[in-house]
Motif scaffolding. Structure first.
Motif, PDB file in Angstrom:
ATOM      1  N   CYS A  69      -7.421 -48.198 -69.091  1.00 51.25           N
ATOM      2  CA  CYS A  69      -6.014 -48.596 -68.969  1.00 51.25           C
ATOM      3  C   CYS A  69      -5.082 -47.431 -69.297  1.00 51.25           C
ATOM      4  CB  CYS A  69      -5.721 -49.794 -69.873  1.00 51.25           C
ATOM      5  SG  CYS A  69      -6.413 -51.335 -69.249  1.00 51.25           S
ATOM      6  N   LEU A  70      -5.455 -46.617 -70.288  1.00 51.06           N
ATOM      7  CA  LEU A  70      -4.655 -45.436 -70.610  1.00 51.06           C
ATOM      8  C   LEU A  70      -4.610 -44.487 -69.421  1.00 51.06           C
ATOM      9  CD1 LEU A  70      -3.075 -43.623 -72.556  1.00 51.06           C
ATOM     10  CD2 LEU A  70      -5.281 -42.784 -73.407  1.00 51.06           C
ATOM     11  N   GLY A  71      -5.755 -44.265 -68.789  1.00 50.03           N
ATOM     12  CA  GLY A  71      -5.804 -43.382 -67.620  1.00 50.03           C
ATOM     13  C   GLY A  71      -4.957 -43.906 -66.473  1.00 50.03           C
ATOM     14  N   GLN A  72      -5.023 -45.206 -66.225  1.00 50.26           N
ATOM     15  CA  GLN A  72      -4.218 -45.796 -65.153  1.00 50.26           C
ATOM     16  C   GLN A  72      -2.730 -45.655 -65.461  1.00 50.26           C
ATOM     17  OE1 GLN A  72      -5.855 -49.786 -65.063  1.00 50.26           O
ATOM     18  NE2 GLN A  72      -6.750 -49.382 -63.044  1.00 50.26           N
ATOM     19  N   ALA A  73      -2.345 -45.888 -66.710  1.00 49.46           N
ATOM     20  CA  ALA A  73      -0.931 -45.782 -67.087  1.00 49.46           C
ATOM     21  C   ALA A  73      -0.431 -44.345 -66.916  1.00 49.46           C
ATOM     22  CB  ALA A  73      -0.728 -46.248 -68.522  1.00 49.46           C
ATOM     23  N   GLU A  74      -1.252 -43.371 -67.299  1.00 47.20           N
ATOM     24  CA  GLU A  74      -0.857 -41.971 -67.128  1.00 47.20           C
ATOM     25  C   GLU A  74      -0.768 -41.606 -65.654  1.00 47.20           C
ATOM     26  OE1 GLU A  74      -3.937 -40.191 -69.509  1.00 47.20           O
ATOM     27  OE2 GLU A  74      -2.549 -39.882 -71.187  1.00 47.20           O
ATOM     28  N   LYS A  75      -1.732 -42.055 -64.869  1.00 52.52           N
ATOM     29  CA  LYS A  75      -1.751 -41.740 -63.436  1.00 52.52           C
ATOM     30  C   LYS A  75      -0.528 -42.315 -62.726  1.00 52.52           C
ATOM     31  CE  LYS A  75      -4.603 -42.380 -59.331  1.00 52.52           C
ATOM     32  NZ  LYS A  75      -5.830 -42.988 -58.806  1.00 52.52           N
ATOM     33  N   ARG A  76      -0.140 -43.524 -63.093  1.00 53.97           N
ATOM     34  CA  ARG A  76       0.999 -44.180 -62.464  1.00 53.97           C
ATOM     35  C   ARG A  76       2.335 -43.784 -63.100  1.00 53.97           C
ATOM     36  NH1 ARG A  76       0.490 -49.115 -64.223  1.00 53.97           N
ATOM     37  NH2 ARG A  76       2.349 -49.757 -63.145  1.00 53.97           N
ATOM     38  N   ARG A  77       2.271 -42.944 -64.136  1.00 56.72           N
ATOM     39  CA  ARG A  77       3.474 -42.529 -64.879  1.00 56.72           C
ATOM     40  C   ARG A  77       4.223 -43.739 -65.426  1.00 56.72           C
ATOM     41  NH1 ARG A  77       5.558 -38.017 -60.608  1.00 56.72           N
ATOM     42  NH2 ARG A  77       3.618 -36.850 -60.558  1.00 56.72           N
ATOM     43  N   ALA A  78       3.470 -44.684 -65.923  1.00 56.47           N
ATOM     44  CA  ALA A  78       4.046 -45.942 -66.398  1.00 56.47           C
ATOM     45  C   ALA A  78       4.742 -45.806 -67.745  1.00 56.47           C
ATOM     46  CB  ALA A  78       2.953 -47.011 -66.487  1.00 56.47           C
ATOM     47  N   PHE A  79       4.326 -44.846 -68.568  1.00 53.60           N
ATOM     48  CA  PHE A  79       4.944 -44.717 -69.884  1.00 53.60           C
ATOM     49  C   PHE A  79       6.427 -44.392 -69.785  1.00 53.60           C
ATOM     50  CE2 PHE A  79       0.487 -43.880 -71.131  1.00 53.60           C
ATOM     51  CZ  PHE A  79       0.370 -44.850 -72.111  1.00 53.60           C
ATOM     52  N   GLY A  80       6.780 -43.443 -68.940  1.00 53.93           N
ATOM     53  CA  GLY A  80       8.190 -43.073 -68.784  1.00 53.93           C
ATOM     54  C   GLY A  80       9.045 -44.225 -68.307  1.00 53.93           C
ATOM     55  N   ARG A  81       8.533 -44.987 -67.338  1.00 51.09           N
ATOM     56  CA  ARG A  81       9.292 -46.130 -66.828  1.00 51.09           C
ATOM     57  C   ARG A  81       9.390 -47.249 -67.857  1.00 51.09           C
ATOM     58  NH1 ARG A  81       6.253 -45.061 -62.429  1.00 51.09           N
ATOM     59  NH2 ARG A  81       4.904 -46.868 -62.769  1.00 51.09           N
ATOM     60  N   ALA A  82       8.273 -47.596 -68.473  1.00 49.06           N
ATOM     61  CA  ALA A  82       8.261 -48.711 -69.410  1.00 49.06           C
ATOM     62  C   ALA A  82       9.087 -48.421 -70.663  1.00 49.06           C
ATOM     63  CB  ALA A  82       6.829 -49.057 -69.797  1.00 49.06           C
ATOM     64  N   LEU A  83       9.028 -47.178 -71.125  1.00 54.87           N
ATOM     65  CA  LEU A  83       9.752 -46.815 -72.342  1.00 54.87           C
ATOM     66  C   LEU A  83      11.141 -46.265 -72.049  1.00 54.87           C
ATOM     67  CD1 LEU A  83       6.732 -45.197 -74.188  1.00 54.87           C
ATOM     68  CD2 LEU A  83       7.730 -47.457 -74.601  1.00 54.87           C
ATOM     69  N   ARG A  84      11.458 -46.114 -70.772  1.00 60.57           N
ATOM     70  CA  ARG A  84      12.764 -45.636 -70.313  1.00 60.57           C
ATOM     71  C   ARG A  84      13.132 -44.285 -70.917  1.00 60.57           C
ATOM     72  NH1 ARG A  84      16.195 -51.269 -70.055  1.00 60.57           N
ATOM     73  NH2 ARG A  84      14.798 -52.258 -68.574  1.00 60.57           N
ATOM     74  N   VAL A  85      12.222 -43.343 -70.763  1.00 59.95           N
ATOM     75  CA  VAL A  85      12.480 -41.970 -71.197  1.00 59.95           C
ATOM     76  C   VAL A  85      12.197 -41.028 -70.037  1.00 59.95           C
ATOM     77  CG1 VAL A  85      11.958 -42.412 -73.623  1.00 59.95           C
ATOM     78  CG2 VAL A  85      10.154 -41.620 -72.116  1.00 59.95           C
ATOM     79  N   SER A  86      12.885 -39.904 -70.037  1.00 65.02           N
ATOM     80  CA  SER A  86      12.622 -38.883 -69.022  1.00 65.02           C
ATOM     81  C   SER A  86      12.195 -37.621 -69.755  1.00 65.02           C
ATOM     82  CB  SER A  86      13.860 -38.622 -68.169  1.00 65.02           C
ATOM     83  OG  SER A  86      14.933 -38.218 -68.989  1.00 65.02           O
ATOM     84  N   GLY A  87      11.504 -36.775 -69.065  1.00 64.35           N
ATOM     85  CA  GLY A  87      10.980 -35.568 -69.684  1.00 64.35           C
ATOM     86  C   GLY A  87       9.484 -35.702 -69.871  1.00 64.35           C
ATOM     87  N   SER A  88       8.894 -34.725 -70.545  1.00 66.78           N
ATOM     88  CA  SER A  88       7.443 -34.739 -70.730  1.00 66.78           C
ATOM     89  C   SER A  88       7.054 -35.705 -71.841  1.00 66.78           C
ATOM     90  CB  SER A  88       6.945 -33.334 -71.044  1.00 66.78           C
ATOM     91  OG  SER A  88       7.506 -32.879 -72.258  1.00 66.78           O
ATOM     92  N   LEU A  89       5.957 -36.418 -71.630  1.00 63.16           N
ATOM     93  CA  LEU A  89       5.439 -37.367 -72.614  1.00 63.16           C
ATOM     94  C   LEU A  89       4.079 -36.900 -73.103  1.00 63.16           C
ATOM     95  CD1 LEU A  89       6.333 -40.711 -70.854  1.00 63.16           C
ATOM     96  CD2 LEU A  89       7.105 -40.002 -73.092  1.00 63.16           C
TER      97      LEU A  89
END
Length: 114
Positions: A69-89
């Motif tokens: 699930c972590l790999g899928q979230a990183e691949k889909r760039r879901a962290f930036g969208r879900a947490l509403r942040v821009s820039g490198s995570l």
């Protein structure tokens, strides 16, 4: 309004919150998911911090404590969208927590027949 169908185990526990994993996009009881939040480290850098106690302030996202699930979230760039942040995570802290947690709690939706 759209109706969403929740898994059988989520329906069996009325009154318990159900959240969606940002990796596999499957709803699950919140108790089975790991909450994560973003913390700013530099003017343009962010770190994804696990929040197992579910008490950190800020917008949170939910993830199965599973490498897939972590790999899928990183691949889909879901962290930036879900947490509403821009820039490198930076997800290094999350990697360490999931690696240490895998021996304790495997992904609840894994089966030997899959």
């Amino acid at each position: 309004m759209a109706r969403h169908e929740f898994p059988a185990d989520a329906r069996l526990r009325p009154g318990h919150p159900v959240r969606t994993c940002i990796g596999c996009r499957k709803p699950a009881p919140a108790a089975d998911l790991l909450r994560v939040v973003a913390r700013q480290t530099q003017p343009e850098g962010w770190v994804v911090v696990p929040d197992p106690g579910r008490r950190l302030s800020g917008r949170g996202a939910w993830l199965h404590p599973d490498r897939g699930c972590l790999g899928q979230a990183e691949k889909r760039r879901a962290f930036g969208r879900a947490l509403r942040v821009s820039g490198s995570l930076d997800t290094a802290a999350l990697d360490r927590v999931i690696d240490s947690d895998l021996t304790i709690r495997p992904h609840p939706q894994q089966s030997s027949t899959s």
